[in-house]
Design a protein around this motif. Sequence first.
Motif, PDB file in Angstrom:
ATOM      1  N   HIS A 105       0.821  -1.205   0.000  1.00  0.00           N
ATOM      2  CA  HIS A 105       0.000   0.000   0.000  1.00  0.00           C
ATOM      3  C   HIS A 105       0.856   1.256   0.000  1.00  0.00           C
ATOM      4  N   SER A 281      -1.863  -7.083   0.614  1.00  0.00           N
ATOM      5  CA  SER A 281      -0.896  -6.738   1.645  1.00  0.00           C
ATOM      6  C   SER A 281      -0.638  -7.973   2.499  1.00  0.00           C
ATOM      7  N   LEU A 318      -1.635   4.599   2.722  1.00  0.00           N
ATOM      8  CA  LEU A 318      -1.917   5.109   1.377  1.00  0.00           C
ATOM      9  C   LEU A 318      -1.821   6.628   1.298  1.00  0.00           C
TER      10      LEU A 318
END
Length: 434
Positions: A105, A281, A318
């Motif tokens: 991410h 992830s 993010l």
Amino acid sequence: MVALVIALALFFDFTNGFHDTANAMATPIATGAIKPKTAVTLAALLNLVGAFLSTEVAKTVSGGIIREGTDGVQITPEIIFAGLMGAILWNMITWLKGLPSSSSHALFGGLIGAAIAGIGFGSVNLETLMQKVILPAIFAPLIAGLVAYVCTRLAYALTSRHDPETGSKLTQKRGGFRTGQIFTSSLVALAHGTNDAQKTMGIITLVLIAAGTQAPGTGPQFWVIAACAFAIAIGTYSGGWRIIRTMGSGLTEVKPAQGFAAETSTASAILASSHLGFALSTTQVASGSVIGSGMGRKGTTVRWNMVGKIAVGWLFTLPAAGIVGALTALLVNTGVVGVLIAAIAGTGAVLFMFFYSRKSAVGHHNAVEVEEAGQAVRFAKKKAMARARAEAKAKAKADASAKANTKTPSTPHAAAETQAPADADATNSKETQR
């Protein structure tokens, strides 16, 4: 510029390796199934092998999230450079704090932020981003945690031992799970190579496409696969002991049956996502599995304050990497001077965090201090039990000796008193005979 981006991408792959070593090896290290140095060596070799097994995730990164130019939008090597800078800095920050955040991410966030700042919103394929990044990020750790919870309950239920007559609980023998962890953790390491190494392959492929040296829509070349495989393997061998400490003991106390269940759940989820091309992830999946296994074992507690810190890290990965990527993109768009400033500033930040970490170094000698403490407690218990058995044996021996003394007098006076009646009886017997 292309060479600079490739070098930076390989360095990101290296940070991904030491950042995510904990995903596979934290729990077997914590339970004592594998020695720390052996664990990271095994993980490095299996990451290397796993990187050659699949390229579906690489295709998602290179031709899915960021548009290649087929829709009139052309991403440049400078933009990719800026995105990698955001990802690397966020990886280093979370590593310094010992937080198992998502390298994937961080990479996507940096790329998206840089692409939006440097080109515009049209450069991001929002549909692919939602389907193959956002939704898996939400559901994967929840599903992995639920599976680990169920597996842990099953493992303890199926191996529970009770006396058939009294129904009392017997000593539980679950040492086989510790041996099983060697295989499940190896599977996680192999699965990690099939997923995370692909992301850097996708980045290098993307920059080659952006530079016009590779056709759009094609997969990674062999030299790209090999370079990324070795970079992530070397990073994995370097450790990542701060995050291993968090994953191995910071979330919950891990026992062999728990670790076995968590690793099985993690490996299954990662391998399935690699097959489907989901840029999952692995850190989130592994963390969810450890939390689920902790909830599945009776008598253990999940450290929810640490879970909260990790969740905050996930939430900000993010946007934080995206902000750094966007600022770097604005800087590099000014020209060569901007690229040099960004490169020097990024290198300085990485070196500062590395040397700062040396003030409180964490390595294989102290990353598993909780397990060492557990071994000390078990040793103390064994020593106390041995002492109790010895005392009980000595007491039984003393009691037996005391009983023997009451039957056989040991003093001369008592012996004389005992002998006197015997002599009198003998005299009476002689008189009777006469």
